[in-house]
Design a protein around this motif. Structure first.
Motif, PDB file in Angstrom:
ATOM      1  N   ALA A 289      -6.441   2.985   0.663  1.00 39.11           N
ATOM      2  CA  ALA A 289      -6.075   1.555   0.218  1.00 39.11           C
ATOM      3  C   ALA A 289      -5.664   1.439  -1.089  1.00 39.11           C
ATOM      4  CB  ALA A 289      -7.035   0.853   0.738  1.00 39.11           C
ATOM      5  N   VAL A 290      -4.587   2.494  -1.681  1.00 34.66           N
ATOM      6  CA  VAL A 290      -4.130   2.540  -3.098  1.00 34.66           C
ATOM      7  C   VAL A 290      -2.750   1.679  -3.017  1.00 34.66           C
ATOM      8  CG1 VAL A 290      -3.659   3.575  -5.226  1.00 34.66           C
ATOM      9  CG2 VAL A 290      -5.703   4.348  -3.770  1.00 34.66           C
ATOM     10  N   THR A 291      -2.711   0.803  -3.885  1.00 36.01           N
ATOM     11  CA  THR A 291      -1.334   0.152  -3.863  1.00 36.01           C
ATOM     12  C   THR A 291      -0.370   0.833  -4.867  1.00 36.01           C
ATOM     13  OG1 THR A 291      -2.085  -1.365  -5.361  1.00 36.01           O
ATOM     14  CG2 THR A 291      -2.425  -2.062  -3.143  1.00 36.01           C
ATOM     15  N   ASP A 292       0.928   0.137  -5.033  1.00 37.96           N
ATOM     16  CA  ASP A 292       1.648   0.600  -5.901  1.00 37.96           C
ATOM     17  C   ASP A 292       1.549   0.092  -7.338  1.00 37.96           C
ATOM     18  OD1 ASP A 292       2.413  -1.814  -4.863  1.00 37.96           O
ATOM     19  OD2 ASP A 292       4.559  -1.875  -5.499  1.00 37.96           O
TER      20      ASP A 292
ATOM     21  N   TYR B  32       0.690  -1.332   0.032  1.00 37.89           N
ATOM     22  CA  TYR B  32      -0.129   0.028   0.073  1.00 37.89           C
ATOM     23  C   TYR B  32       0.877   1.351   0.018  1.00 37.89           C
ATOM     24  CZ  TYR B  32      -4.369  -2.646   0.747  1.00 37.89           C
ATOM     25  OH  TYR B  32      -5.270  -3.383   0.749  1.00 37.89           O
ATOM     26  N   VAL B  33       0.711   2.102  -0.971  1.00 38.68           N
ATOM     27  CA  VAL B  33       1.279   3.315  -0.826  1.00 38.68           C
ATOM     28  C   VAL B  33       0.351   4.494  -0.160  1.00 38.68           C
ATOM     29  CG1 VAL B  33       2.005   5.202  -2.456  1.00 38.68           C
ATOM     30  CG2 VAL B  33       2.466   2.840  -3.091  1.00 38.68           C
TER      31      VAL B  33
ATOM     32  N   GLN C 151      -6.496  12.687   1.424  1.00 33.05           N
ATOM     33  CA  GLN C 151      -6.904  12.632   2.928  1.00 33.05           C
ATOM     34  C   GLN C 151      -5.743  13.120   3.546  1.00 33.05           C
ATOM     35  OE1 GLN C 151      -9.300   9.406   3.841  1.00 33.05           O
ATOM     36  NE2 GLN C 151      -8.923   9.827   6.156  1.00 33.05           N
ATOM     37  N   CYS C 152      -4.778  12.458   4.229  1.00 39.30           N
ATOM     38  CA  CYS C 152      -3.767  13.007   5.039  1.00 39.30           C
ATOM     39  C   CYS C 152      -2.463  13.504   4.150  1.00 39.30           C
ATOM     40  CB  CYS C 152      -3.067  11.954   6.049  1.00 39.30           C
ATOM     41  SG  CYS C 152      -2.041  10.801   5.134  1.00 39.30           S
ATOM     42  N   GLY C 153      -2.387  12.940   2.825  1.00 33.98           N
ATOM     43  CA  GLY C 153      -1.475  13.735   1.937  1.00 33.98           C
ATOM     44  C   GLY C 153       0.055  12.986   2.091  1.00 33.98           C
ATOM     45  N   LYS C 154       0.076  12.270   3.152  1.00 34.00           N
ATOM     46  CA  LYS C 154       1.600  11.420   3.280  1.00 34.00           C
ATOM     47  C   LYS C 154       1.883  10.809   2.410  1.00 34.00           C
ATOM     48  CE  LYS C 154       1.503  11.430   8.502  1.00 34.00           C
ATOM     49  NZ  LYS C 154       1.131  10.699   9.710  1.00 34.00           N
ATOM     50  N   CYS C 155       1.068  10.206   1.334  1.00 33.72           N
ATOM     51  CA  CYS C 155       1.514   9.325   0.235  1.00 33.72           C
ATOM     52  C   CYS C 155       2.001  10.196  -0.944  1.00 33.72           C
ATOM     53  CB  CYS C 155       0.509   8.439   0.024  1.00 33.72           C
ATOM     54  SG  CYS C 155      -1.054   9.257  -0.495  1.00 33.72           S
ATOM     55  N   ALA C 156       1.767  11.279  -0.934  1.00 34.25           N
ATOM     56  CA  ALA C 156       1.768  12.380  -2.183  1.00 34.25           C
ATOM     57  C   ALA C 156       3.511  11.977  -2.742  1.00 34.25           C
ATOM     58  CB  ALA C 156       1.726  13.702  -1.767  1.00 34.25           C
TER      59      ALA C 156
END
Ligand code: FES
Length: 55
Positions: free
Chosen positions: A8-11, A2-3, A36-41
């Motif tokens: 719940a979006v995967t690589d 999960y990225v 949402q939190c933006g940490k995955c950007a």
């Protein structure tokens, strides 16, 4: 892997989107990435760039 945990979006999903024409974070935002939190950007952007570079 999960990225984006919030959505719940995967690589794999990001790579698939990149192969299907997603070329910007705006495109990934439509999948919920970094909305949402933006940490995955940062990681999402990196995967997107790397995948686009391989095409
Ligand atoms: Fe992607 Fe929170 S981990 S928005």
């Amino acid at each position: 892997m999960y990225v984006c945990l919030c959505k719940a979006v995967t690589d794999k999903a990001i790579k698939k989107a990149a192969c299907e024409g997603a070329c910007s974070m705006r495109c990934l935002n439509k999948m919920g990435v970094a909305t949402q939190c933006g940490k995955c950007a940062r990681d999402a952007k990196q995967i997107l760039r790397a995948t686009r570079a391989e095409l």
